[in-house]
Structures are given as structure tokens and as C-alpha cells.
Design an enzyme around this catalytic site. Structure first.
Site, PDB file in Angstrom:
ATOM      1  N   TYR A  86      85.391  16.441  41.107  1.00  0.00           N
ATOM      2  CA  TYR A  86      86.432  17.154  41.847  1.00  0.00           C
ATOM      3  C   TYR A  86      87.773  16.832  41.208  1.00  0.00           C
ATOM      4  CZ  TYR A  86      82.766  17.584  45.427  1.00  0.00           C
ATOM      5  OH  TYR A  86      81.598  17.830  46.104  1.00  0.00           O
ATOM      6  N   PRO A 232      79.473  23.507  55.444  1.00  0.00           N
ATOM      7  CA  PRO A 232      78.998  23.567  56.827  1.00  0.00           C
ATOM      8  C   PRO A 232      79.610  24.716  57.621  1.00  0.00           C
ATOM      9  CG  PRO A 232      80.592  21.798  56.575  1.00  0.00           C
ATOM     10  CD  PRO A 232      80.294  22.306  55.194  1.00  0.00           C
ATOM     11  N   GLY A 234      80.381  27.615  55.899  1.00  0.00           N
ATOM     12  CA  GLY A 234      80.160  28.777  55.049  1.00  0.00           C
ATOM     13  C   GLY A 234      80.814  28.746  53.689  1.00  0.00           C
ATOM     14  N   GLY A 235      81.715  27.799  53.465  1.00  0.00           N
ATOM     15  CA  GLY A 235      82.413  27.761  52.177  1.00  0.00           C
ATOM     16  C   GLY A 235      83.562  28.744  52.151  1.00  0.00           C
TER      17      GLY A 235
END
Length: 312
Positions: A86, A232, A234-235
Site C-alpha cells: 500500500y 466489506p 463493496g469496495g
């Protein structure tokens, strides 16, 4: 700084209705014992969004990103998920900048094995020598003597998983990591990995409208392993549960909550091993997400939500 208590989330009830807990499915419990010895609040925080566009580089509003991390802890979060990919690297550095020295009881989970060549671009490297270095570098960036949960970000199909995990087992034996988890794996892959070393958690994509990892979740329940659903809510983009026109909107409105809060409450009550890690770069959204931990769904609520989710 003192330990974060599970009861800290109790201040978050706000305007949420006090619904009766359902007898079935499982009643949401506030904590989960990760690896048998790390007690964490079941609603954690995924730090990935605290990076630049394409999960690349620093956020332009770096100070605000640090405020989001600090606010998460104030609201009861004691489990933060990150990865060396990240940024790459910037997310781990940001966590240390914002939170070090860490409060007692804070669990920081990181991952290694994914590589980055540019914004939005992802690769894999599961070579043992690469993972050994990755563990050392994450320790340094996070200012930790030991990583509580280190996850193999993806299985590298060009490297036998036994070799990749062998490097993590060596790091564990050396006291550099406490527990090991896997990400985006099948039940067969979990069982293969467990022949090499203990695996305490699985991080697969899963939410109320995307249940492709149901078998892995069921396996985690049986084995009392943590299941950490990524995306969690849906993105981003068209799969986000917060987009307009979602079939769950009416049900959320009926409970005077958002669709996101409803989806998080559903996850927490779906399974006692579920440890969702919703991520956000917004102070308002972190407040909203954490408030969802106090929403309890009745059996009738559950049935309506299940029926609507199938239409989403």
C-alpha cells in the site's frame, strides 16, 4: 497510553435504534480471540485508502490521514490492517507516524508478497528471500519488534507455497512475527498451508452481495480461525454498497441507518469469526462505520435483508 477497551465503542450508539439481537443467525459479539491469544474488537480498520490515487504514494492530505487513524483508535478500533504494497511502503510509515508509540493492545496486521510497479498495478513475489526481507522492512517501517499478524498477500503461482511459507515460519521462529494469515485463498490452499505452519486467519473478498468465499468462511468457523473480509462494503466504483439505487436502501432507511451501516451489522452477525476492516479516508465515515457495531438485527430483519441482497 492505556489499553483500548471493547466498551469504548459504546459511545457510538448515537441515533441508531436499539434493536433486539437475533437468536439466529449468530448474535454479534464484540471481540474475537485472534490466534488464541490476541483479543481484538471485531470491527477493525483497513488502512489501504490512506494512500494516494491508485493506492500509490502519499495522500495529498497526509495530516488528515493521520487524524483518521487516531480517531479510529478513539472510537474503539484495536485492529488495523495494512500491507507493504500500500503506497508502496507509505501506508506502514503513515501508521507509525500517526500512532507510535502504540497503545497497549493495538494489533497491527500487515502483508507481504504483492509488488507494485505503478498506480493500480499489482504483481506477486513469493520467493523466500524476498519475503524474508519484506518482513524485516515492515518491522522497521512500523517501528515494531514483532508483527502480531503477518499475512501472505497473495500466493505466487511461480513459487511453491511451501517455500513462501517456509520463509514466514523462519521469521516466526526468530520472533519477528507472532501469527501468520493468508489472503485470497481456497479451502484446499488453506489446508495445504496448514501442513507447513499454523494459519490463524484468512482475508478474502466478502460482503453481503459478494459471497464467493462462503466455503472459506465456513472453514474458518469450523477451525475457529479469523475471517477478515476485504471490501466489506463493496469496495470502490460500481461495486460499492453506498452507490445510489442499492436494493438495501429502503431497509436501511427503515432502521434510520445507511446501507453501509446495515451491511457492516450484517457481517458482524453473519459469523462470530468475522472481523471486518472497513477503510475510509473520511473522519465522518469512520464515525459512521464504527457506529454500525451497535446495530442488532432481529430474525425478521435478517430475512428481509437476505431477500433484498439477492436482488442487488
Amino acid at each position: 497510553m492505556g489499553a483500548i477497551s471493547a466498551s469504548a465503542a459504546g459511545v457510538l450508539t448515537g441515533g441508531l435504534p436499539k434493536l433486539l439481537a437475533a437468536a439466529s443467525p449468530s448474535k454479534s459479539k464484540e471481540t474475537f480471540l485472534l490466534g488464541g491469544d490476541l483479543l481484538v474488537n471485531r470491527l477493525g480498520f483497513g488502512a489501504m485508502r490512506l494512500t494516494g490515487e491508485g493506492i500509490w504514494g502519499w495522500r495529498p492530505d497526509r495530516e488528515k490521514a493521520k487524524k483518521v487513524l487516531r480517531r479510529a483508535l478513539e472510537l474503539g478500533v484495536d485492529f488495523i490492517d495494512t500491507a507493504d504494497a500500500y503506497g508502496p511502503e507509505t501506508n506502514e510509515l503513515l501508521i507509525a507516524e500517526a500512532l507510535y508509540p502504540y497503545p497497549k493492545g493495538l494489533v497491527i496486521a500487515t502483508k507481504g508478497g504483492s509488488t507494485r510497479s505503478g498506480p493500480g498495478q499489482w504483481g506477486q513475489n513469493g520467493r523466500p528471500e524476498y519475503l524474508a526481507q519484506a518482513v524485516d522492512k515492515s518491522l522497521k517501517r512500523l517501528k515494531l519488534e514483532r508483527i502480531d499478524l503477518y499475512q501472505l498477500h497473495r500466493i505466487d503461482r511461480k513459487v511453491p507455497v511451501e517455500e513462501s511459507l517456509g520463509a514466514l515460519k523462519a521469521a516466526q521462529d526468530a520472533g519477528k512475527i507472532r501469527h501468520v494469515g493468508l489472503s485470497e485463498v481456497t479451502v484446499a490452499e488453506i489446508e495445504q498451508a496448514k501442513k507447513v505452519m499454523p494459519i490463524v486467519s484468512i482475508q478474502n473478498r466478502y460482503n453481503i452481495t459478494d459471497r464467493g468465499s462462503e466455503a472459506a468462511l465456513n472453514y474458518c468457523e469450523k477451525e475457529k480461525m479469523g475471517f477478515i473480509p476485504w471490501a466489506p462494503i463493496g469496495g470502490s466504483g460500481t461495486r460499492s454498497l453506498s452507490k445510489a439505487g442499492n436494493a438495501l436502501e429502503a431497509e436501511a432507511k427503515r432502521h434510520n441507518v445507511s446501507v453501509v451501516q446495515l451491511a457492516l451489522a450484517w457481517l458482524l452477525q453473519k459469523s462470530p469469526v468475522m472481523v471486518p476492516i472497513p477503510g475510509t479516508s473520511s473522519l465522518a465515515h469512520i464515525e459512521e462505520n464504527m457506529a454500525a457495531a451497535k446495530l442488532q438485527l432481529t430474525a425478521d430483519d435478517w430475512k428481509r435483508i437476505e431477500d433484498l441482497a439477492r436482488k442487488s
